[in-house]
Design a protein around this motif. Structure first.
Motif, short mmCIF file in Angstrom:
data_model
loop_
_atom_site.label_atom_id
_atom_site.label_comp_id
_atom_site.label_asym_id
_atom_site.label_seq_id
_atom_site.Cartn_x
_atom_site.Cartn_y
_atom_site.Cartn_z
N SER A 221 120.29 58.05 36.89
CA SER A 221 121.20 59.11 37.34
C SER A 221 120.55 59.57 38.53
O SER A 221 121.51 59.93 39.59
CB SER A 221 121.06 60.22 36.40
OG SER A 221 121.61 59.74 35.10
N ASP A 222 119.56 59.83 39.12
CA ASP A 222 118.97 59.87 40.35
C ASP A 222 119.40 58.98 41.25
O ASP A 222 119.65 59.53 42.48
CB ASP A 222 117.42 60.27 40.38
CG ASP A 222 116.78 61.40 39.69
OD1 ASP A 222 117.61 62.38 39.37
OD2 ASP A 222 115.50 61.67 39.53
N ARG A 223 119.19 58.00 41.09
CA ARG A 223 119.68 56.89 42.01
C ARG A 223 120.99 57.16 42.37
O ARG A 223 121.52 57.14 43.60
CB ARG A 223 119.37 55.32 41.72
CG ARG A 223 117.85 55.28 41.55
CD ARG A 223 117.58 53.81 41.02
NE ARG A 223 116.08 53.87 40.77
CZ ARG A 223 115.62 53.25 39.64
NH1 ARG A 223 116.63 52.68 38.52
NH2 ARG A 223 114.51 53.04 39.11
N TRP A 224 121.76 57.21 41.35
CA TRP A 224 123.33 57.28 41.52
C TRP A 224 123.89 58.46 42.23
O TRP A 224 124.66 58.52 42.92
CB TRP A 224 124.08 57.15 39.99
CG TRP A 224 125.60 56.97 40.29
CD1 TRP A 224 126.33 58.12 39.56
CD2 TRP A 224 126.34 56.22 40.88
NE1 TRP A 224 127.56 57.57 40.10
CE2 TRP A 224 127.72 56.56 40.90
CE3 TRP A 224 125.98 54.84 41.63
CZ2 TRP A 224 128.78 55.64 41.43
CZ3 TRP A 224 127.17 54.23 42.22
CH2 TRP A 224 128.44 54.57 42.22
N ARG A 225 123.04 59.57 42.05
CA ARG A 225 123.45 60.75 42.64
C ARG A 225 123.26 60.91 44.28
O ARG A 225 123.90 61.53 45.00
CB ARG A 225 122.52 61.91 42.19
CG ARG A 225 122.96 62.93 40.84
CD ARG A 225 122.14 63.90 40.60
NE ARG A 225 120.69 63.76 40.43
CZ ARG A 225 120.02 64.95 41.16
NH1 ARG A 225 120.71 66.13 40.95
NH2 ARG A 225 118.85 64.85 40.92
N VAL A 226 122.21 60.04 44.71
CA VAL A 226 122.20 59.96 46.22
C VAL A 226 123.08 58.97 46.79
O VAL A 226 123.16 59.09 48.09
CB VAL A 226 120.73 59.76 46.46
CG1 VAL A 226 119.56 60.89 45.87
CG2 VAL A 226 120.13 58.39 46.13
N HIS B 244 116.78 64.97 49.73
CA HIS B 244 115.45 65.42 48.68
C HIS B 244 115.95 67.00 48.50
O HIS B 244 115.89 67.50 47.55
CB HIS B 244 114.57 65.13 49.43
CG HIS B 244 113.42 65.87 48.66
ND1 HIS B 244 112.73 65.41 47.53
CD2 HIS B 244 112.60 67.18 49.28
CE1 HIS B 244 112.13 66.26 47.14
NE2 HIS B 244 111.74 67.30 47.89
N ASP B 245 116.18 67.63 49.54
CA ASP B 245 116.25 69.30 49.26
C ASP B 245 117.51 69.45 48.36
O ASP B 245 117.48 70.33 47.61
CB ASP B 245 116.53 69.83 50.61
CG ASP B 245 115.31 69.82 51.59
OD1 ASP B 245 114.27 69.68 50.92
OD2 ASP B 245 115.44 70.15 52.79
N LEU B 246 118.54 68.42 48.36
CA LEU B 246 119.68 68.99 47.53
C LEU B 246 119.66 68.65 46.19
O LEU B 246 120.28 69.09 45.40
CB LEU B 246 120.95 68.32 48.14
CG LEU B 246 121.55 68.80 49.50
CD1 LEU B 246 122.46 67.64 50.21
CD2 LEU B 246 121.87 70.18 49.39
N THR B 247 118.67 67.54 46.07
CA THR B 247 118.87 66.73 44.65
C THR B 247 117.53 66.95 44.00
O THR B 247 117.32 66.64 42.81
CB THR B 247 119.04 65.29 44.87
OG1 THR B 247 118.30 64.71 45.59
CG2 THR B 247 120.57 65.27 45.39
N GLN B 248 116.38 67.02 44.61
CA GLN B 248 114.87 67.00 44.27
C GLN B 248 114.67 65.50 43.71
O GLN B 248 113.41 65.28 43.51
CB GLN B 248 114.69 67.99 43.17
CG GLN B 248 114.96 69.32 43.35
CD GLN B 248 114.11 69.86 44.85
OE1 GLN B 248 113.02 69.77 44.67
NE2 GLN B 248 114.79 70.18 45.70
N VAL B 249 115.50 64.52 44.35
CA VAL B 249 115.02 63.24 44.28
C VAL B 249 114.02 62.84 45.34
O VAL B 249 114.07 63.15 46.37
CB VAL B 249 116.14 62.25 44.42
CG1 VAL B 249 115.78 60.73 44.22
CG2 VAL B 249 117.18 62.51 43.16
N SER B 250 112.93 61.98 45.10
CA SER B 250 111.89 61.79 46.06
C SER B 250 112.54 60.99 47.19
O SER B 250 113.55 60.26 47.05
CB SER B 250 110.73 60.93 45.35
OG SER B 250 111.27 59.69 45.18
N VAL B 251 111.82 61.23 48.37
CA VAL B 251 112.20 60.52 49.28
C VAL B 251 112.04 58.91 49.40
O VAL B 251 112.83 58.12 49.87
CB VAL B 251 111.33 61.03 50.87
CG1 VAL B 251 112.01 60.22 51.98
CG2 VAL B 251 111.97 62.59 50.76
N THR B 252 111.21 58.65 48.53
CA THR B 252 110.62 57.15 48.18
C THR B 252 111.90 56.48 47.64
O THR B 252 112.53 55.60 47.91
CB THR B 252 109.36 56.80 47.58
OG1 THR B 252 108.63 57.40 48.35
CG2 THR B 252 109.14 55.72 47.23
#
Length: 109
Positions: A50-55, A69-77
């Motif tokens: 889900s994280d991958r798809w959100r970005v 990252h700031d919008l989703t909290q998904v790691s920059v990596t």
């Protein structure tokens, strides 16, 4: 840990993935796909996917990694990995985005 086939194009490597792909393709509704994924995956796997798809849409809009990252909290990596896959992957993200946009014409305006 399960050993991976060293022959990426071999029948043993693609057979199970093809079967899984066909099962997903056979499901006609988002609710059915969600139920299948919830049965198939762990909560951590679902969160990662889900994280991958959100970005993806944010990357396609050209939003900088740090802002994503700031919008989703998904790691920059993870954001970087998704960006590389968008650029050099099998085309799955692009196909899914195109299908979603075709299904919801107001999203493309």
């Amino acid at each position: 840990m399960k050993r991976r086939s060293t022959h990426e194009g071999s029948e043993t490597a693609t057979g199970p993935l093809l079967a899984l792909s066909e099962a997903l393709a056979a499901l006609g509704q988002a609710g059915e796909v969600r139920a299948f994924l919830e049965d198939l995956c762990t909560p951590a796997e679902l969160e990662a996917m889900s994280d991958r798809w959100r970005v993806v849409p944010l990357l396609l809009k050209g939003v900088p990694y740090r802002e994503i990252h700031d919008l989703t909290q998904v790691s920059v990596t993870t954001i970087g990995r998704v960006a590389r896959t968008l650029e050099r992957g099998a085309g799955g993200y692009a196909a899914a985005v195109q299908r979603q946009q075709a299904a919801t014409p107001s999203a493309s305006h």
